[in-house]
Design a protein around this motif. Structure first.
Motif, PDB file in Angstrom:
ATOM      1  N   SER A  79     -16.686  -0.442  30.845  1.00 45.00           N
ATOM      2  CA  SER A  79     -16.708  -0.764  29.416  1.00 45.00           C
ATOM      3  C   SER A  79     -15.899   0.306  28.685  1.00 45.00           C
ATOM      4  CB  SER A  79     -18.143  -0.809  28.895  1.00 45.00           C
ATOM      5  OG  SER A  79     -18.765   0.445  29.032  1.00 45.00           O
ATOM      6  N   TRP A  80     -15.286  -0.074  27.570  1.00 44.61           N
ATOM      7  CA  TRP A  80     -14.507   0.874  26.768  1.00 44.61           C
ATOM      8  C   TRP A  80     -14.753   0.542  25.302  1.00 44.61           C
ATOM      9  CZ3 TRP A  80     -11.990   5.270  27.771  1.00 44.61           C
ATOM     10  CH2 TRP A  80     -11.236   5.822  26.733  1.00 44.61           C
ATOM     11  N   ASP A  81     -15.935   0.857  24.819  1.00 42.19           N
ATOM     12  CA  ASP A  81     -16.309   0.559  23.444  1.00 42.19           C
ATOM     13  C   ASP A  81     -16.759   1.837  22.758  1.00 42.19           C
ATOM     14  OD1 ASP A  81     -15.901  -2.203  23.850  1.00 42.19           O
ATOM     15  OD2 ASP A  81     -17.901  -2.402  24.716  1.00 42.19           O
ATOM     16  N   LEU A  82     -16.371   1.970  21.514  1.00 40.43           N
ATOM     17  CA  LEU A  82     -16.849   3.109  20.733  1.00 40.43           C
ATOM     18  C   LEU A  82     -18.349   2.981  20.519  1.00 40.43           C
ATOM     19  CD1 LEU A  82     -14.183   3.524  17.905  1.00 40.43           C
ATOM     20  CD2 LEU A  82     -14.637   5.091  19.791  1.00 40.43           C
ATOM     21  N   LYS A  83     -19.043   4.095  20.564  1.00 44.36           N
ATOM     22  CA  LYS A  83     -20.476   4.064  20.301  1.00 44.36           C
ATOM     23  C   LYS A  83     -20.758   3.891  18.810  1.00 44.36           C
ATOM     24  CE  LYS A  83     -21.928   6.468  24.431  1.00 44.36           C
ATOM     25  NZ  LYS A  83     -22.588   7.649  25.001  1.00 44.36           N
TER      26      LYS A  83
END
Length: 175
Positions: A35-39
């Motif tokens: 996954s590559w999502d901003l928190k």
């Protein structure tokens, strides 16, 4: 001569430095995807998330590659029911950084896009994976040169966009 990464820049096979973990998800998914999502969902990236990233086999001359994926939906469309060009451009800009992290070329920090050249080739289709396939062209002490394609379909047969971009790495004291 085949392309070789400097010894200190091996392809990243997992979560890197703590600062990245503070800002991005990096959950292992199927088939080598992360996954590559901003928190922080209040940031711009959330408009095109969820995103995933995966290291790909190197190019025939040995250059590292990574693939960054989004699934475009109606909210990402233009009036022609295709993916809006601005969404595709956002994917590319984010993909430069996601791929560079996977190459081991960036630490989380305040790196910036210096330039981004794009050529739209075809319309992006809604409801199917839209992938930015990013290749590392060259890396210096302060710069990362990248290029690639945004593609869709089996075997990446539908080319949506070509691109080339340069990232300026964060200063060590800002890390």
């Amino acid at each position: 001569m085949p392309f070789r990464l400097r010894e200190s820049h091996n392809v990243n096979d997992g979560i890197e430095e703590p600062k990245r973990r503070d800002h991005f998800s990096a959950e292992a998914l199927d088939d080598g995807w992360l996954s590559w999502d901003l928190k922080d969902a209040s940031r711009f990236n959330s408009f095109i998330e969820p995103l995933t990233v995966r290291v790909e086999p190197p190019t025939p001359d040995g250059r590292p590659q990574a693939r960054v994926r989004m699934i475009p939906e109606r909210q990402h469309s233009n009036l022609g029911d295709n993916v809006h060009g601005a969404v595709t451009l956002a994917l590319v800009d984010i993909a430069l950084f996601a791929a560079s992290h996977q190459f081991g070329s960036l630490n989380a920090g305040h790196s910036v896009t210096l330039d981004l050249s794009t050529q739209f080739v075809g319309a992006g289709r809604l409801g199917e994976p839209l992938d930015a396939v990013v290749e590392l062209v060259r890396e210096t002490g302060r710069l990362i040169f990248l290029r690639g394609l945004v593609v869709q379909g089996e075997g990446d047969e539908h080319i949506v966009l070509t691109f080339a971009g340069t990232i300026r790495k964060a200063s060590k004291d800002r890390g």
